[in-house]
Design a protein around this motif. Structure first.
Motif, mmCIF file in Angstrom:
data_model
loop_
_atom_site.group_PDB
_atom_site.id
_atom_site.type_symbol
_atom_site.label_atom_id
_atom_site.label_comp_id
_atom_site.label_asym_id
_atom_site.label_seq_id
_atom_site.Cartn_x
_atom_site.Cartn_y
_atom_site.Cartn_z
ATOM 1 N N ILE A 159 1.009 -1.018 0.017
ATOM 2 C CA ILE A 159 0.085 0.086 0.031
ATOM 3 C C ILE A 159 0.889 1.205 -0.042
ATOM 4 C CG2 ILE A 159 -1.749 1.134 1.332
ATOM 5 C CD1 ILE A 159 -2.700 -1.522 2.549
ATOM 6 N N VAL A 160 0.832 2.015 -1.020
ATOM 7 C CA VAL A 160 1.624 3.285 -0.893
ATOM 8 C C VAL A 160 0.921 4.550 -0.802
ATOM 9 C CG1 VAL A 160 3.004 4.519 -2.864
ATOM 10 C CG2 VAL A 160 2.962 1.911 -2.920
ATOM 11 N N LEU A 161 1.506 5.434 0.101
ATOM 12 C CA LEU A 161 0.941 6.590 0.384
ATOM 13 C C LEU A 161 2.143 7.594 -0.037
ATOM 14 C CD1 LEU A 161 -0.354 6.124 3.936
ATOM 15 C CD2 LEU A 161 -1.459 5.579 1.845
ATOM 16 N N GLU A 162 1.615 9.081 -0.444
ATOM 17 C CA GLU A 162 2.651 10.018 -0.775
ATOM 18 C C GLU A 162 2.252 11.271 0.144
ATOM 19 O OE1 GLU A 162 2.568 10.615 -5.052
ATOM 20 O OE2 GLU A 162 0.723 11.894 -4.950
ATOM 21 N N ARG A 163 3.373 12.195 0.115
ATOM 22 C CA ARG A 163 3.020 13.302 1.019
ATOM 23 C C ARG A 163 1.882 14.226 0.245
ATOM 24 N NH1 ARG A 163 7.751 17.459 2.562
ATOM 25 N NH2 ARG A 163 7.498 18.068 0.204
ATOM 26 N N ASN A 164 0.950 14.789 0.986
ATOM 27 C CA ASN A 164 -0.177 15.690 0.541
ATOM 28 C C ASN A 164 0.464 16.717 0.635
ATOM 29 O OD1 ASN A 164 -2.396 16.948 0.190
ATOM 30 N ND2 ASN A 164 -3.231 16.674 2.257
ATOM 31 N N GLU A 165 0.842 17.363 -0.448
ATOM 32 C CA GLU A 165 1.650 18.641 -0.769
ATOM 33 C C GLU A 165 0.507 19.658 -0.725
ATOM 34 O OE1 GLU A 165 4.512 18.817 -1.061
ATOM 35 O OE2 GLU A 165 4.938 16.886 -1.594
ATOM 36 N N ALA A 166 -0.728 19.783 -0.446
ATOM 37 C CA ALA A 166 -1.685 20.629 -0.164
ATOM 38 C C ALA A 166 -2.112 20.735 1.424
ATOM 39 C CB ALA A 166 -2.819 20.560 -0.854
ATOM 40 N N TYR A 167 -1.505 19.950 1.993
ATOM 41 C CA TYR A 167 -1.790 19.535 3.548
ATOM 42 C C TYR A 167 -2.016 21.118 4.226
ATOM 43 C CZ TYR A 167 -1.849 17.787 8.386
ATOM 44 O OH TYR A 167 -2.158 17.589 9.377
ATOM 45 N N TRP A 168 -3.031 21.130 5.013
ATOM 46 C CA TRP A 168 -3.282 22.380 5.764
ATOM 47 C C TRP A 168 -2.465 22.601 6.831
ATOM 48 C CZ3 TRP A 168 -4.170 21.948 10.822
ATOM 49 C CH2 TRP A 168 -4.475 20.759 11.366
ATOM 50 N N GLY A 169 -1.806 21.476 7.266
ATOM 51 C CA GLY A 169 -0.818 21.697 8.421
ATOM 52 C C GLY A 169 0.649 21.612 8.103
ATOM 53 N N THR A 170 1.435 21.379 9.065
ATOM 54 C CA THR A 170 3.001 21.124 8.920
ATOM 55 C C THR A 170 3.032 19.994 8.080
ATOM 56 O OG1 THR A 170 3.410 22.373 11.086
ATOM 57 C CG2 THR A 170 4.972 21.092 9.993
ATOM 58 N N LYS A 171 3.651 19.804 6.821
ATOM 59 C CA LYS A 171 3.848 18.796 6.171
ATOM 60 C C LYS A 171 5.032 18.090 6.728
ATOM 61 C CE LYS A 171 4.323 20.770 2.059
ATOM 62 N NZ LYS A 171 3.559 22.218 1.999
ATOM 63 N N PRO A 172 5.216 16.687 6.545
ATOM 64 C CA PRO A 172 5.907 15.806 7.235
ATOM 65 C C PRO A 172 7.215 16.021 6.078
ATOM 66 C CG PRO A 172 4.297 14.449 6.368
ATOM 67 C CD PRO A 172 3.921 15.941 6.303
ATOM 68 N N ARG A 173 8.345 15.391 6.414
ATOM 69 C CA ARG A 173 9.525 15.512 5.723
ATOM 70 C C ARG A 173 9.656 14.429 4.651
ATOM 71 N NH1 ARG A 173 12.106 20.641 5.630
ATOM 72 N NH2 ARG A 173 11.783 21.576 7.742
ATOM 73 N N ILE A 174 9.301 13.130 5.009
ATOM 74 C CA ILE A 174 9.439 11.970 4.219
ATOM 75 C C ILE A 174 8.266 12.119 3.057
ATOM 76 C CG2 ILE A 174 9.164 9.598 4.332
ATOM 77 C CD1 ILE A 174 11.646 10.552 5.870
ATOM 78 N N LEU A 209 6.381 5.340 18.430
ATOM 79 C CA LEU A 209 6.902 6.043 17.300
ATOM 80 C C LEU A 209 6.051 7.214 16.799
ATOM 81 C CD1 LEU A 209 9.077 2.887 15.888
ATOM 82 C CD2 LEU A 209 9.550 4.685 17.666
ATOM 83 N N GLU A 210 6.599 8.093 16.420
ATOM 84 C CA GLU A 210 5.736 9.182 15.642
ATOM 85 C C GLU A 210 6.642 9.561 14.149
ATOM 86 O OE1 GLU A 210 2.746 11.457 14.928
ATOM 87 O OE2 GLU A 210 3.307 10.141 16.590
ATOM 88 N N PRO A 211 6.811 8.397 13.111
ATOM 89 C CA PRO A 211 7.578 8.536 12.009
ATOM 90 C C PRO A 211 7.176 9.843 11.101
ATOM 91 C CG PRO A 211 6.533 6.303 11.935
ATOM 92 C CD PRO A 211 6.159 7.196 13.197
ATOM 93 N N ARG A 212 6.350 10.505 11.189
ATOM 94 C CA ARG A 212 5.794 11.710 10.514
ATOM 95 C C ARG A 212 6.774 12.848 11.004
ATOM 96 N NH1 ARG A 212 -0.064 13.279 11.710
ATOM 97 N NH2 ARG A 212 -0.534 10.839 11.572
ATOM 98 N N GLU A 213 7.595 12.534 12.162
ATOM 99 C CA GLU A 213 8.499 13.565 12.551
ATOM 100 C C GLU A 213 9.906 13.267 12.058
ATOM 101 O OE1 GLU A 213 6.694 14.715 17.112
ATOM 102 O OE2 GLU A 213 8.613 13.607 16.826
ATOM 103 N N TRP A 214 10.069 12.239 11.384
ATOM 104 C CA TRP A 214 11.517 11.656 10.926
ATOM 105 C C TRP A 214 11.869 12.472 9.765
ATOM 106 C CZ3 TRP A 214 10.855 5.691 11.298
ATOM 107 C CH2 TRP A 214 10.375 5.323 12.664
ATOM 108 N N TRP A 215 13.229 12.530 9.467
ATOM 109 C CA TRP A 215 13.869 13.031 8.450
ATOM 110 C C TRP A 215 15.140 12.410 7.931
ATOM 111 C CZ3 TRP A 215 18.289 15.933 8.443
ATOM 112 C CH2 TRP A 215 18.793 16.177 9.615
ATOM 113 N N VAL A 216 15.587 12.585 6.887
ATOM 114 C CA VAL A 216 16.848 11.735 6.265
ATOM 115 C C VAL A 216 17.781 12.947 5.674
ATOM 116 C CG1 VAL A 216 17.885 10.023 4.819
ATOM 117 C CG2 VAL A 216 15.655 9.716 5.856
ATOM 118 N N PRO A 217 18.957 13.048 6.023
ATOM 119 C CA PRO A 217 19.992 13.886 5.417
ATOM 120 C C PRO A 217 19.998 13.493 4.000
ATOM 121 C CG PRO A 217 20.963 13.128 7.644
ATOM 122 C CD PRO A 217 19.589 12.183 7.179
ATOM 123 N N LEU A 218 20.364 14.716 3.260
ATOM 124 C CA LEU A 218 20.511 14.320 1.704
ATOM 125 C C LEU A 218 21.148 13.096 1.390
ATOM 126 C CD1 LEU A 218 20.360 18.353 0.749
ATOM 127 C CD2 LEU A 218 18.505 16.324 0.169
#
Length: 531
Positions: free
Chosen positions: A206-221, A516-525
């Motif tokens: 099951i695949v999800l992608e970031r909602n670029e029009a999200y009303w709140g703070t967008k996650p990094r992943i 865990l709260e993966p919506r807070e995670w990010w990965v260095p470039l």
């Protein structure tokens, strides 16, 4: 349990805080998170879904008026900006955000909440697991597009959490006459949350992608992929090969199969408790289990301490009741039954189960004591547990047939009461209301699928719902715990530690009280793997 979700052997208990690796640089966008999903969800309709697998996916797609802050456990605003509670605790008024849109661009309004509330309360909708929490709401009024008011018939100590945490679907996608249970939203969810649904390849991902029009703070992943792998051994192999970033580990995997220096270099291993427990459920509609002496005997024939130590490496606690073992609702004066085959034999004889015809199998009224034990095909522990139980019961003259079923079929059999015994687990809310699991009204279409009925238990559950003093409510729950112990509708098994592995490229990985709260995670470039 607020959202009581059926889980196949998901294992948690009390939490311990753990700080992730310190950020090496400022957070940046990008990369994917590949997550192991141990079974295929039955549906992604948030109103009819009952399993933890659907909950894990939907948590990124859908939102409600409020939610529990994962760090503080306080109820905080999400789609509601604020709310007012009347002094008599019967009226709850919510003021909604005006800048929220569904992921197809349609504005979110109070009418979506009203439609969802009406569907939950529609007897034709498969939402019995939710309906009991809204049964005492007299009316939900939409005052305008962004204001709504719930009116309760009687006070309920979890009212704010449930009227504020109601699952919400987009009303504009449904037409009059639609079969809500079979609606296409179950396979193509549409929410207001930080991720949007892309696709569901049955049996694969099951695949999800970031909602670029999200009303709140967008996650990094940018993308989350849930890989459906029902065999945990295969999943660990895929993880080690780099095909997964996050998966739950079984105790043997934690202790024996992930200790190498190479694994530790690539993955963080995190261990923590969350409220839940596992159990064996005895269907009291069946002639084998309609007598509490027999159910007590079943528990006495299972050496839970041995199983905990040998199969689960001591990574948990044997429990005696439905409340979270590390909460004040749990009655610590009620100790688990010991392993005692002699006492079990005596109880079976008292209940009329003896080998009357000399064939080596106990019988009563001409019925031999042979039953089917259902387990989920994806759970090795359930298979081991069933085999131990099968041998122990054989020793006293009871024949057990083990039946392995795929998750969706397994759950359907449980929900239609077409089983003798089964093993499962419950994940629990942070405040406890046992109504959904144990009230007699929930035995037909609710989560009380073992058919437990007890007048005193019903009275205690109902009284506790109206009791706002936590000390008095705990006293009611402690007595209820005693009744469950006497009646043994379940053989309560374990609260186990959650054990997970996370790829070390992710930064800001923390364990909070709610996990865990993966919506807070990010990965260095320089460490990003997917583009």
């Amino acid at each position: 349990m607020g959202r009581a979700l059926v889980v196949a052997v998901i294992v948690f208990g009390l939490w311990t805080a753990w700080a992730g690796n310190a950020a090496a640089s400022d957070p940046v966008d990008g990369d994917w998170l590949i997550v192991h999903l141990g079974a295929e969800p039955g549906t992604l309709n948030p109103i009819t879904a009952t399993d933890a697998y659907a909950g894990r996916v939907n948590d990124y797609i859908y939102e409600s008026l409020l939610r529990r802050d994962p760090k503080t456990l306080e109820l905080v605003p999400v789609l509601a900006e604020s709310w007012d509670i009347s002094e008599d605790r019967l009226t709850y008024t919510f003021h909604l955000r005006k800048d929220v849109r569904w992921q197809d661009g349609t504005p979110f309004t109070a009418r979506d909440v009203l439609y969802s509330f009406e569907r939950i309360n529609d007897p034709a909708v498969d939402a019995a697991h939710l309906r009991n929490y809204y049964r005492d709401i007299e009316k939900l009024d939409v005052l305008d597009d962004y204001t709504l008011r719930y009116r309760y018939r009687m006070p309920y100590f979890r009212a704010l959490e449930f009227c504020g945490g109601i699952p919400i679907v987009p009303a504009h996608l449904f037409k009059a006459g639609d079969d809500f249970n079979q609606h296409s939203i179950g396979r193509n969810p549409l929410g207001t949350g930080p991720y949007r649904f892309v696709r569901w390849d049955t049996g694969k991902e099951i695949v999800l992608e970031r909602n670029e029009a999200y009303w709140g703070t967008k996650p990094r992943i940018k993308r989350i992929v849930f890989k459906i792998i029902t065999d945990n051994t295969v999943a660990l192999h895929v993880l080690k090969k780099g095909g997964l970033d996050l998966m739950s580990l079984r105790p043997i995997q934690w202790v024996k199969q992930t200790g190498s220096a190479r694994f530790q270099e690539r993955f963080q291993k995190l261990k923590y408790y969350l409220p839940s427990y596992t159990y064996i459920g005895w269907n009291q509609r069946k002639p084998y289990f309609d007598d509490r002496r027999v159910r007590q005997a079943m528990t006495l024939l299972l050496d839970r301490e041995m199983i905990l130590q040998r199969l689960l490496f001591g990574l948990g606690t044997v429990v005696s009741g439905t409340f979270y073992v590390n909460s004040p609702e749990y009655n610590k004066a009620v100790t688990p039954y010991p392993y005692d085959p002699d006492r079990a034999r005596a109880l079976l004889k008292e209940a009329g189960w003896e080998d009357h015809d000399g064939d080596g199998i106990l019988d009563r009224n001409g019925i031999p004591f042979r039953f089917e034990f259902l387990i989920s095909a994806g759970s090795l522990f359930a298979e081991q547990l069933a085999t131990i139980l099968q041998q122990n019961l054989k020793n006293v003259g009871i024949v057990v047939t083990i039946r392995k079923l795929e998750w969706a079929v397994f759950i359907q059999r449980i929900q239609s009461h077409d089983f003798d015994a089964c093993t499962l687990g419950w994940s629990l809310g942070w405040e406890t209301d046992p109504y959904q699991l144990w009230h007699s009204s929930q035995a037909d279409k609710g989560s009380n699928f073992v058919g437990f009925q007890n007048a005193e238990a019903d009275r205690l559950i109902e009284e506790a719902r109206r009791e706002f003093d936590p000390v008095k409510r705990r006293a009611l729950y402690h007595r209820f715990h005693e009744i469950l112990h006497e009646e043994q509708p379940y053989t309560f098994l374990f609260t186990l530690e959650a054990m997970v592995a996370v790829d070390r490229r992710f930064e800001n990985v923390n364990v909070y009280p709610m996990g865990l709260e993966p919506r807070e995670w990010w990965v260095p470039l320089e460490k990003q793997r997917y583009h």
